[in-house]
Scaffold this active site. Structure first.
Site, PDB file in Angstrom:
ATOM      1  N   TYR A 157       5.205   2.829   7.651  1.00  0.00           N
ATOM      2  CA  TYR A 157       6.051   1.910   8.409  1.00  0.00           C
ATOM      3  C   TYR A 157       6.195   2.361   9.865  1.00  0.00           C
ATOM      4  O   TYR A 157       6.381   1.543  10.751  1.00  0.00           O
ATOM      5  CB  TYR A 157       7.447   1.828   7.786  1.00  0.00           C
ATOM      6  CG  TYR A 157       7.560   0.854   6.629  1.00  0.00           C
ATOM      7  CD1 TYR A 157       6.798   1.014   5.482  1.00  0.00           C
ATOM      8  CD2 TYR A 157       8.450  -0.216   6.697  1.00  0.00           C
ATOM      9  CE1 TYR A 157       6.928   0.130   4.417  1.00  0.00           C
ATOM     10  CE2 TYR A 157       8.579  -1.102   5.642  1.00  0.00           C
ATOM     11  CZ  TYR A 157       7.815  -0.928   4.507  1.00  0.00           C
ATOM     12  OH  TYR A 157       7.940  -1.808   3.471  1.00  0.00           O
ATOM     13  N   LYS A 202       0.645   9.738  -4.745  1.00  0.00           N
ATOM     14  CA  LYS A 202      -0.752   9.413  -5.038  1.00  0.00           C
ATOM     15  C   LYS A 202      -1.565  10.636  -4.617  1.00  0.00           C
ATOM     16  O   LYS A 202      -2.469  10.574  -3.771  1.00  0.00           O
ATOM     17  CB  LYS A 202      -1.138   8.134  -4.258  1.00  0.00           C
ATOM     18  CG  LYS A 202      -2.509   7.577  -4.560  1.00  0.00           C
ATOM     19  CD  LYS A 202      -2.643   6.940  -5.938  1.00  0.00           C
ATOM     20  CE  LYS A 202      -4.084   6.552  -6.198  1.00  0.00           C
ATOM     21  NZ  LYS A 202      -4.298   6.106  -7.596  1.00  0.00           N
ATOM     22  N   ASP A 234       0.424   4.455  -9.274  1.00  0.00           N
ATOM     23  CA  ASP A 234      -0.136   3.381 -10.112  1.00  0.00           C
ATOM     24  C   ASP A 234       0.375   3.524 -11.544  1.00  0.00           C
ATOM     25  O   ASP A 234       0.764   2.555 -12.195  1.00  0.00           O
ATOM     26  CB  ASP A 234      -1.677   3.347 -10.035  1.00  0.00           C
ATOM     27  CG  ASP A 234      -2.348   4.706 -10.149  1.00  0.00           C
ATOM     28  OD1 ASP A 234      -1.650   5.742 -10.156  1.00  0.00           O
ATOM     29  OD2 ASP A 234      -3.594   4.742 -10.230  1.00  0.00           O
ATOM     30  N   ASP A 258       9.140   0.610  -1.434  1.00  0.00           N
ATOM     31  CA  ASP A 258       9.304  -0.822  -1.159  1.00  0.00           C
ATOM     32  C   ASP A 258       8.732  -1.624  -2.324  1.00  0.00           C
ATOM     33  O   ASP A 258       9.376  -2.532  -2.865  1.00  0.00           O
ATOM     34  CB  ASP A 258       8.582  -1.172   0.144  1.00  0.00           C
ATOM     35  CG  ASP A 258       8.662  -2.657   0.458  1.00  0.00           C
ATOM     36  OD1 ASP A 258       9.768  -3.215   0.339  1.00  0.00           O
ATOM     37  OD2 ASP A 258       7.626  -3.255   0.797  1.00  0.00           O
ATOM     38  N   ASP A 262      10.871  -3.779  -5.703  1.00  0.00           N
ATOM     39  CA  ASP A 262      10.742  -5.207  -6.045  1.00  0.00           C
ATOM     40  C   ASP A 262      10.377  -5.329  -7.524  1.00  0.00           C
ATOM     41  O   ASP A 262      10.895  -6.186  -8.240  1.00  0.00           O
ATOM     42  CB  ASP A 262       9.656  -5.893  -5.199  1.00  0.00           C
ATOM     43  CG  ASP A 262      10.222  -6.582  -3.964  1.00  0.00           C
ATOM     44  OD1 ASP A 262      11.224  -6.073  -3.421  1.00  0.00           O
ATOM     45  OD2 ASP A 262       9.675  -7.614  -3.543  1.00  0.00           O
TER      46      ASP A 262
HETATM   47  C1  IPM Z   1      13.004  -4.078   1.977  1.00  0.00           C
HETATM   48  C2  IPM Z   1      12.262  -5.158   2.727  1.00  0.00           C
HETATM   49  C3  IPM Z   1      11.884  -4.633   4.095  1.00  0.00           C
HETATM   50  C4  IPM Z   1      10.984  -3.420   3.913  1.00  0.00           C
HETATM   51  C5  IPM Z   1      11.239  -5.665   5.025  1.00  0.00           C
HETATM   52  C6  IPM Z   1      12.088  -6.900   5.198  1.00  0.00           C
HETATM   53  C7  IPM Z   1      10.874  -5.092   6.367  1.00  0.00           C
HETATM   54  O1  IPM Z   1      11.166  -5.580   2.011  1.00  0.00           O
HETATM   55  O2  IPM Z   1      14.046  -3.622   2.475  1.00  0.00           O
HETATM   56  O3  IPM Z   1      12.546  -3.701   0.901  1.00  0.00           O
HETATM   57  O4  IPM Z   1       9.764  -3.571   3.749  1.00  0.00           O
HETATM   58  O5  IPM Z   1      11.502  -2.306   3.915  1.00  0.00           O
HETATM   59 MG    MG Z   2      11.011  -4.748   0.081  1.00  0.00          MG
END
Ligand code: IPM
Ligand code: MG
Length: 370
Positions: A157, A202, A234, A258, A262
């Protein structure tokens, strides 16, 4: 933050005074933030705390208004506050324009970097009454309860980038210091929980991951009570859906964290349920893990629970445990009473909007006997 005597509701402290920077951002951000703030105020009133809010611009509407997704004034407001409540940023007009010079997401990244928020704490918990909402089988997700500690200010990032038309790259840059400090945070969480830490990397391919693993192997003996295991990312992605109850605390770099968080939201059943805390050098930030869901803006359908649970994490961060617990109790009660936004409502259940869910939780808190 100012502290006084102890509280009648079983909280340790009373008369705490909190200064909150409110960054509602874009899309559904302002709607869910309104509910988070209402809940925060109700809890403060109940426990005899003082709270003041200062709103500040960030994200797409900050670009529109002042040309910067994280203006200096917003940074100062955050620095002057005890905590930041953040909702979400992002707007499709930037997503669909690869040539956009500034993006709303850069505001979020700038906030993380400038406040030194290197540790992102993302709990993944299940709610018994929502188990069926997970795409995974009930028996797999029941009892899943882990925390992902995501490194938040390093890696791809923030590493050196090149964005050309023929060549582009992002550098996954980590220093020993960055790795060590996030591992120490992870060990502290593991010590307070089931004493099981999984370091996700990894290391079979990436040099940066080999540094992570080497540092982890050096530090692990300092926490003899904690069982440390190492897992390739993975494999971790697979294990999370095969056996989510395996995990207690997981620590990983920015990009992997990240992606895995999710995935974690699918265990819980809705993105709208996962809060997070980001801590580090300056003011801590509390925010849902989900995005700004622009399609739902103004429709009063977004789930405010991730924002409300972020307020619970805020109280817990300041060791105001009873306050956090009351919010969690109210959230659970709302779910049990089927006071739910559409994406988690039972078939044929009444439709509650963002505002109605927030208000129900506020009423629950107000009516709770001291
Ligand atoms: C998160 C989001 C952010 C990230 C985006 C919106 C930049 O996906 O906080 O997980 O990738 O960190
Ligand atoms: Mg995210």
């Amino acid at each position: 933050m100012k502290e006084l005597e102890s509280s009648p509701l079983g909280g340790d402290k009373r008369g705490v005074s909190l200064k909150i920077a409110v960054l509602a951002g874009d899309g559904i951000g302002p709607e869910i933030m309104e509910q988070g703030v209402k809940v925060m105020s109700a809890v403060c009133e109940k426990f005899g705390h003082e709270v003041s809010y200062k709103e500040a611009l960030c994200g797409a509407h900050a670009i529109d208004e002042v040309g910067d997704p994280f203006p200096e004034e917003t940074f100062q407001t955050c620095m002057d506050a005890d905590a930041v409540l953040f909702a979400s940023v992002g707007d499709p007009k930037f997503d669909n324009n690869p040539n956009a010079k500034v993006r709303p997401e850069q505001g979020l990244l700038a906030m993380r970097k400038k406040l030194g928020l290197f540790a992102n704490i993302r709990p993944v918990e299940t709610f018994d009454c929502l188990i069926h909402k997970s795409p995974l089988k009930d028996e797999l997700v029941r009892g899943a309860d882990f925390i992902c500690i995501r490194e938040l200010t390093g890696g791809m990032y923030f590493g050196e980038k090149k964005e050309g038309t023929d060549v582009a790259y992002d550098t996954n840059y980590y220093t020993r210091k960055e790795v060590e400090r996030i591992l120490r945070v992870a060990y502290q969480y593991a010590m307070q929980r089931r004493k099981h830490l999984t370091v996700v990397d990894k290391a079979n391919v990436l040099a940066s991951s080999r540094l992570w693993r080497a540092v982890a192997q050096e530090i692990a003996p300092q926490y003899p009570e904690v069982t440390t295991d190492y897992m390739y990312v993975d494999n971790a992605a697979m294990r999370m859906i095969q056996e989510p109850t395996f995990f207690d605390v997981m620590v990983t770099e920015n990009t992997f964290g990240d992606i895995l968080t999710d995935e974690g939201s699918c265990i819980t059943g809705s993105m709208g349920l996962l809060p997070s805390a980001s801590t580090g050098e300056h003011t801590p930030v509390f925010e849902p893990i989900h995005g700004s869901w622009p399609q739902a803006k103004g429709l009063n359908i977004a789930n405010p629970l991730a924002q409300i649970l972020s307020v619970a994490m805020l109280f817990e961060y300041f060791d105001l445990k009873a306050e956090g617990a009351l919010i969690r109790e109210a959230v659970n009660a709302s779910l049990d009473a089927n006071v739910r936004t559409p994406e988690i409502q039972v078939e044929g259940g009444a439709k509650y909007g963002t505002k109605e869910v927030g208000q129900w939780i506020v009423d629950y808190i107000n009516n709770k006997n001291a």
